[in-house]
Write a protein that holds these residues in place. Structure first.
Motif, mmCIF file in Angstrom:
data_model
loop_
_atom_site.group_PDB
_atom_site.id
_atom_site.type_symbol
_atom_site.label_atom_id
_atom_site.label_comp_id
_atom_site.label_asym_id
_atom_site.label_seq_id
_atom_site.Cartn_x
_atom_site.Cartn_y
_atom_site.Cartn_z
ATOM 1 N N VAL A 58 -9.114 -25.744 -16.201
ATOM 2 C CA VAL A 58 -10.428 -25.650 -15.564
ATOM 3 C C VAL A 58 -10.331 -25.912 -14.064
ATOM 4 O O VAL A 58 -10.953 -25.217 -13.251
ATOM 5 C CB VAL A 58 -11.417 -26.632 -16.225
ATOM 6 C CG1 VAL A 58 -12.718 -26.718 -15.428
ATOM 7 C CG2 VAL A 58 -11.718 -26.209 -17.653
ATOM 8 N N VAL A 61 -8.723 -22.849 -12.336
ATOM 9 C CA VAL A 61 -9.637 -21.711 -12.347
ATOM 10 C C VAL A 61 -10.806 -21.956 -11.400
ATOM 11 O O VAL A 61 -11.244 -21.054 -10.675
ATOM 12 C CB VAL A 61 -10.131 -21.430 -13.781
ATOM 13 C CG1 VAL A 61 -11.274 -20.416 -13.768
ATOM 14 C CG2 VAL A 61 -8.992 -20.910 -14.645
ATOM 15 N N TYR A 98 -19.686 -13.563 -20.541
ATOM 16 C CA TYR A 98 -20.146 -14.872 -20.061
ATOM 17 C C TYR A 98 -21.599 -15.114 -20.457
ATOM 18 O O TYR A 98 -21.980 -16.240 -20.827
ATOM 19 C CB TYR A 98 -20.010 -14.991 -18.542
ATOM 20 C CG TYR A 98 -20.473 -16.350 -18.050
ATOM 21 C CD1 TYR A 98 -19.668 -17.463 -18.222
ATOM 22 C CD2 TYR A 98 -21.740 -16.526 -17.498
ATOM 23 C CE1 TYR A 98 -20.102 -18.726 -17.827
ATOM 24 C CE2 TYR A 98 -22.180 -17.776 -17.106
ATOM 25 C CZ TYR A 98 -21.357 -18.866 -17.271
ATOM 26 O OH TYR A 98 -21.799 -20.123 -16.906
ATOM 27 N N GLU A 219 -18.471 -24.312 -13.992
ATOM 28 C CA GLU A 219 -18.586 -23.105 -13.169
ATOM 29 C C GLU A 219 -19.997 -22.825 -12.669
ATOM 30 O O GLU A 219 -20.199 -21.968 -11.804
ATOM 31 C CB GLU A 219 -18.088 -21.889 -13.972
ATOM 32 C CG GLU A 219 -19.032 -21.389 -15.047
ATOM 33 C CD GLU A 219 -19.197 -22.324 -16.235
ATOM 34 O OE1 GLU A 219 -20.224 -22.216 -16.927
ATOM 35 O OE2 GLU A 219 -18.305 -23.176 -16.467
ATOM 36 N N VAL A 373 -13.653 -18.171 -23.495
ATOM 37 C CA VAL A 373 -13.473 -18.746 -22.159
ATOM 38 C C VAL A 373 -12.092 -18.391 -21.608
ATOM 39 O O VAL A 373 -11.939 -18.087 -20.416
ATOM 40 C CB VAL A 373 -13.652 -20.278 -22.204
ATOM 41 C CG1 VAL A 373 -13.242 -20.909 -20.882
ATOM 42 C CG2 VAL A 373 -15.106 -20.626 -22.489
ATOM 43 N N TYR A 377 -11.381 -16.577 -18.122
ATOM 44 C CA TYR A 377 -10.571 -17.214 -17.091
ATOM 45 C C TYR A 377 -9.432 -16.309 -16.625
ATOM 46 O O TYR A 377 -9.048 -16.330 -15.450
ATOM 47 C CB TYR A 377 -10.014 -18.539 -17.606
ATOM 48 C CG TYR A 377 -11.011 -19.678 -17.622
ATOM 49 C CD1 TYR A 377 -12.295 -19.533 -17.113
ATOM 50 C CD2 TYR A 377 -10.665 -20.926 -18.146
ATOM 51 C CE1 TYR A 377 -13.193 -20.573 -17.118
ATOM 52 C CE2 TYR A 377 -11.568 -21.986 -18.154
ATOM 53 C CZ TYR A 377 -12.829 -21.799 -17.635
ATOM 54 O OH TYR A 377 -13.724 -22.850 -17.644
ATOM 55 N N VAL A 380 -10.934 -14.131 -14.101
ATOM 56 C CA VAL A 380 -11.152 -14.861 -12.855
ATOM 57 C C VAL A 380 -9.859 -14.897 -12.035
ATOM 58 O O VAL A 380 -9.851 -14.627 -10.824
ATOM 59 C CB VAL A 380 -11.640 -16.297 -13.127
ATOM 60 C CG1 VAL A 380 -11.638 -17.123 -11.829
ATOM 61 C CG2 VAL A 380 -13.041 -16.293 -13.726
ATOM 62 N N LEU A 417 -2.803 -19.254 -19.319
ATOM 63 C CA LEU A 417 -3.959 -18.821 -20.097
ATOM 64 C C LEU A 417 -3.548 -17.917 -21.248
ATOM 65 O O LEU A 417 -4.045 -18.057 -22.373
ATOM 66 C CB LEU A 417 -4.953 -18.096 -19.191
ATOM 67 C CG LEU A 417 -5.695 -18.971 -18.177
ATOM 68 C CD1 LEU A 417 -6.397 -18.107 -17.132
ATOM 69 C CD2 LEU A 417 -6.705 -19.865 -18.881
#
Length: 467
Positions: A58, A61, A98, A219, A373, A377, A380, A417
């Motif tokens: 987390v 990211v 999301y 986020e 998630v 990620y 991202v 990830l």
């Protein structure tokens, strides 16, 4: 982003203190107060590693997301960044995934809050109570972004006060300075009951699904930045605070619980809080009732933030043409009402469906959202890799906040990830969750292709730039 019903647009109504508390409190969800029990039961004291590993993911990211948000503040956040960096197909996928993730959080927390009120009142019906909670928060979000900010400010403040007090008392206990009848000082409980990792290290990786769902909210500050007075400065401050928030609030709290209560006595039923058990062990009177109220505050806070995030992301997607045009309409007060009401409607459907099918349905939804998630990620990270090179070449002055160790650390994050996804997907019992994630991703991509064909759109023409 301009609306169509009243000529309104999103307002910059969030002050610095709002952004500070959204950033500080956003990561403290009901998952920490309740779901940590399940993680501890599944992994033993090695839950510390699960929360640290999830926290590391987390943090990295968020740093990448912070770099993009500081340069280009957007209510669509990483959906917009994926669209810009990787093309419209990626933006469509990330945005809808999301949005679904946020709505699952609203529904899950709503039912959790209703169950808490049921236990506190001694019998109020759960489903009607969940609906009332959802309606009240939807109404509050409909008023203005300022009211959302004020609500989240006070809810986050309450959570932080309790966490700090808990950590202080736990630290005194571990150091042998707490006035208690039990000897229990030190960290012996981390290894006394079957070792540090009694369920094996595979269980630690499998627990990442629950851990990452618990981290929901970190986020949201990058989404809220678009409605703050100083977007670039506020998102930079907030992302810089993520590191110590994760370490202190999550890893520190779990460490205190494991130091005070044997891991095999920590409640894992999804209703009783490990925090309440630890506080009772410290001899604090009324621990269970106190923590029930605190968890209720956390539940309401997460619902409030998730409703806000889902509405802004859907509004941004609609403005881009990725969602029904009505969702782009913004009231004169700066609230995207159709997007907000649409999300609330789906959350209501999920609540009712969960009661019709049973708690297993919500477990599947929560685990699916947690695994989803990891997919988000990855996008991202890939978006940041591409946008960073583009900004360095075209507008380096926008790089107010930079990802550490670029590009190597960004690439390491992608590998981590993918490995985490593979580890979770290959764990026992993961097939239904993997199937649900595949269905969500596949269904979203199919919807994109159908929409594109109807519009006669050409396939994505994304420049092939190395990452």
């Amino acid at each position: 982003m301009t609306g169509h019903d009243s000529g309104g647009s999103l307002h910059r109504g969030l002050k610095r203190r709002h952004m500070t508390m959204i950033g500080l409190g956003g990561v403290i969800s009901a998952g920490l107060f309740v779901s940590s029990g399940k993680v501890i039961a599944d992994t033993g004291p090695a839950a510390l590693v699960a929360y640290a590993l999830g926290g590391l993911i987390v943090v990295l990211v968020m740093r990448m997301l912070g770099e993009m948000a500081a340069a280009r503040p957007s209510a669509g956040s990483f959906a917009d960044y994926a669209h810009t960096a990787l093309g419209p197909r990626a933006g469509f996928l990330v945005g809808w995934c999301y949005w679904l993730f946020a709505i699952v959080a609203v529904a899950f927390e709503g039912v959790a809050g209703a169950k808490l009120l049921h236990s506190l009142s001694g019998g109020v019906p759960v489903l009607p109570t969940a609906v009332v909670l959802l309606a009240a928060l939807t109404a509050a979000n409909l008023v203005s972004v300022r009211l959302f900010g004020e609500t989240e400010f006070w809810l986050a403040s309450a959570k932080i006060v309790v966490i700090v007090a808990f950590l202080g008392a736990g630290t005194l206990y571990v150091l042998g300075l707490w006035p208690s009848d039990g000897a229990g000082a030190g960290l012996a409980l981390l290894t006394d009951h079957g070792g540090f990792a009694p369920k094996g290290w595979g269980a630690v990786l499998a627990a990442l699904v629950t851990v990452l769902f618990s981290y929901f909210g970190a986020e949201i500050v990058t989404i809220a930045a678009a409605e703050s007075a100083e977007p670039a400065k506020e998102v930079a401050r907030a992302t810089l605070r993520v590191v110590w928030r994760v370490l202190i609030f999550y890893v520190g709290s779990v460490l205190v619980i494991l130091a005070v209560v044997p891991w095999d006595r920590v409640p894992a039923n999804g209703t009783d809080s490990p925090f309440a058990t630890a506080i009772a062990e410290l001899g604090v009177p009324g621990a269970a009732t106190l923590m029930t109220w605190v968890i209720l505050v956390a539940v309401v806070s997460v619902m409030n933030a998730a409703l806000y995030a889902a509405s802004r992301v859907l509004c941004a997607m609609a403005a881009r043409g990725d969602a029904p045009p009505a969702a782009a309409r913004v009231r004169a007060s700066g609230v995207p009402a159709p997007a907000l009401l649409g999300g609330a409607a789906l959350a209501l459907v999920l609540m009712v469906a969960a009661f019709a099918v049973g708690d297993d349905a919500f477990d599947l939804l929560m685990n699916t959202a947690g695994l989803l998630v990891l997919v988000l990620y990855v996008f991202v990270a890939l978006s940041q890799l591409r946008l960073r090179r583009r900004m360095e070449a075209e507008s380096p002055e926008l790089l107010r906040l930079r990802m550490w160790g670029f590009p190597w650390l960004s690439r390491v994050v992608v590998v981590l990830l993918v490995l985490a996804f593979a580890a979770v997907a290959s764990s026992p019992g993961a097939l239904p969750v993997v199937g649900a994630v595949a269905a969500a991703v596949g269904g979203t991509l199919l919807a994109y292709e159908i929409r594109s064909r109807r519009r006669g759109a050409a396939p994505d023409a994304v420049a092939r730039e190395g990452v």
